[in-house]
Design a protein around this motif. Sequence first.
Motif, PDB file in Angstrom:
ATOM      1  N   CYS A  93       4.714 -10.981   7.265  1.00 19.46           N
ATOM      2  CA  CYS A  93       6.172 -10.961   7.484  1.00 19.46           C
ATOM      3  C   CYS A  93       6.752  -9.550   7.438  1.00 19.46           C
ATOM      4  O   CYS A  93       7.831  -9.307   7.957  1.00 19.46           O
ATOM      5  CB  CYS A  93       6.855 -11.851   6.452  1.00 19.46           C
ATOM      6  SG  CYS A  93       6.989 -11.117   4.792  1.00 19.46           S
ATOM      7  N   ASN A  94       6.030  -8.628   6.781  1.00 16.47           N
ATOM      8  CA  ASN A  94       6.469  -7.227   6.616  1.00 16.47           C
ATOM      9  C   ASN A  94       7.681  -7.045   5.710  1.00 16.47           C
ATOM     10  O   ASN A  94       8.263  -5.966   5.672  1.00 16.47           O
ATOM     11  CB  ASN A  94       6.756  -6.562   7.972  1.00 16.47           C
ATOM     12  CG  ASN A  94       5.515  -6.496   8.826  1.00 16.47           C
ATOM     13  OD1 ASN A  94       4.438  -6.184   8.322  1.00 16.47           O
ATOM     14  ND2 ASN A  94       5.635  -6.824  10.095  1.00 16.47           N
ATOM     15  N   LYS A  95       8.066  -8.083   4.977  1.00 13.68           N
ATOM     16  CA  LYS A  95       9.270  -7.977   4.138  1.00 13.68           C
ATOM     17  C   LYS A  95       9.014  -8.343   2.684  1.00 13.68           C
ATOM     18  O   LYS A  95       9.772  -7.942   1.810  1.00 13.68           O
ATOM     19  CB  LYS A  95      10.352  -8.928   4.659  1.00 13.68           C
ATOM     20  CG  LYS A  95      10.936  -8.480   5.980  1.00 13.68           C
ATOM     21  CD  LYS A  95      11.980  -9.472   6.454  1.00 13.68           C
ATOM     22  CE  LYS A  95      12.382  -9.139   7.877  1.00 13.68           C
ATOM     23  NZ  LYS A  95      12.455 -10.303   8.724  1.00 13.68           N
ATOM     24  N   CYS A  96       7.975  -9.139   2.412  1.00 11.68           N
ATOM     25  CA  CYS A  96       7.782  -9.655   1.053  1.00 11.68           C
ATOM     26  C   CYS A  96       7.178  -8.578   0.143  1.00 11.68           C
ATOM     27  O   CYS A  96       6.821  -7.490   0.589  1.00 11.68           O
ATOM     28  CB  CYS A  96       6.890 -10.900   1.088  1.00 11.68           C
ATOM     29  SG  CYS A  96       5.146 -10.535   1.380  1.00 11.68           S
ATOM     30  N   CYS A  99       3.694  -7.374   1.336  1.00  9.35           N
ATOM     31  CA  CYS A  99       3.780  -6.554   2.557  1.00  9.35           C
ATOM     32  C   CYS A  99       4.294  -5.165   2.200  1.00  9.35           C
ATOM     33  O   CYS A  99       3.760  -4.159   2.672  1.00  9.35           O
ATOM     34  CB  CYS A  99       4.682  -7.222   3.584  1.00  9.35           C
ATOM     35  SG  CYS A  99       3.872  -8.605   4.416  1.00  9.35           S
ATOM     36  N   CYS A 107       0.254 -11.456   2.156  1.00 12.00           N
ATOM     37  CA  CYS A 107       1.657 -11.795   2.460  1.00 12.00           C
ATOM     38  C   CYS A 107       2.016 -13.197   1.972  1.00 12.00           C
ATOM     39  O   CYS A 107       1.278 -14.153   2.186  1.00 12.00           O
ATOM     40  CB  CYS A 107       1.883 -11.696   3.971  1.00 12.00           C
ATOM     41  SG  CYS A 107       3.489 -12.317   4.508  1.00 12.00           S
ATOM     42  N   GLU A 108       3.193 -13.289   1.339  1.00 12.25           N
ATOM     43  CA  GLU A 108       3.641 -14.583   0.801  1.00 12.25           C
ATOM     44  C   GLU A 108       4.001 -15.573   1.904  1.00 12.25           C
ATOM     45  O   GLU A 108       4.141 -16.764   1.651  1.00 12.25           O
ATOM     46  CB  GLU A 108       4.868 -14.378  -0.099  1.00 12.25           C
ATOM     47  CG  GLU A 108       4.521 -13.727  -1.420  1.00 12.25           C
ATOM     48  CD  GLU A 108       5.757 -13.388  -2.238  1.00 12.25           C
ATOM     49  OE1 GLU A 108       6.839 -13.937  -1.978  1.00 12.25           O
ATOM     50  OE2 GLU A 108       5.622 -12.551  -3.146  1.00 12.25           O
TER      51      GLU A 108
HETATM   52 ZN   LIG Z   1       4.899 -10.582   3.740  1.00 13.78          ZN
END
Ligand SMILES: [Zn+2]
Length: 351
Positions: A93-96, A99, A107-108
Amino acid sequence: MPNSMLAVRFYKPGDLRAEQVPIPEPGPGELIVKSAVALTCGTDVKMYRRGHPLAKPPQIMGHEFAGTVTAVGVGVEKFKVNMKVVSANSAPCNKCFYCLMQQPNLCEHLNDSIVGFTWPGAYAEYVQIPERIVRQNTFQIPDGVALENVASLEPLACVVHGWDLVHQIPGGVAMIIGGGPIGLLHSQLARLNGAKVVAMSDVIEERLQEATQVGADVTINSGKEDLRARISDLTEGRGADVVVEAVGRGETWESAPSLARKGGTVLLFGGCPSGTKVSFDAEKIHYGELHVQGAFHHTPASVERAFRLIVSGQVAIKPLISHDMPLEKAKEALELMGSGKALKIVLRPPG
Ligand SMILES: [Zn+2]
Ligand SMILES: [Zn+2]
């Protein structure tokens, strides 16, 4: 264009059905790919036998495939209709938290859309590629590259990621436990990472013969020979610099550290059935300063390197493929693979 397609769906352990389902349409950022080849994978065998906690039946199985783009969702610019492409089975996701910690393989939100598990899979004529995967883990296949080779992008990406975690010892001895498709990839990555001697063990003689084709220097039938004694002979009694467990059984996990030299790395790659408990010799790990390392999944960076390794021919995929069957035979294919009598099997959708 017809509006239904052949797909192989998982209903419950042992129950796979080849049936007609609607052809998917691309949402924003998505692609529809007409699958030319799908490959069987050890994870598919596990799902067929035991089910998978993430998969809600009926689910189209399969996550290793390559094919041709037939429809492009709103906002996709990188890919066009008629391009040949390959995708990995997930993307982060590049946000958790993970990441942001540069551990996108953990990644979650990986499970939101894993092709063949939480998202319809590749044992079908058409595959819908989630937006996140289109954006990060999809590649145009150059002319002249066999689709069945590049379809193994996902397992190679996992193996490449595993080697990112190895304390590498150029000129050293790598011991690969398990001569299945994953072991055959590890033996090639060991060489690319500077191993001078690659040893492989298995209990199936044919697999060991296959291993010599991908460059294993020493093969050991651990059903007949004393594995530890053979490694000791190869290393003046020290043990291997890197030991990779590529079987996924408690016994082989437990034996792996005993084959490693002091300061070496033990890469525990094969996934054991959930609930498996293992015990290790604490003295060996402590005084021997072993790096005991788990490895899971892949990162966009390892996916991209895996793609390049296949396309450039630096990693041979052909020796991993033992059979070629029509898609309708997916159930037979998974049973054959599960019996140990096959490596990977190419499944070809009709048309
Ligand atoms: Zn993530
Ligand atoms: Zn796989």
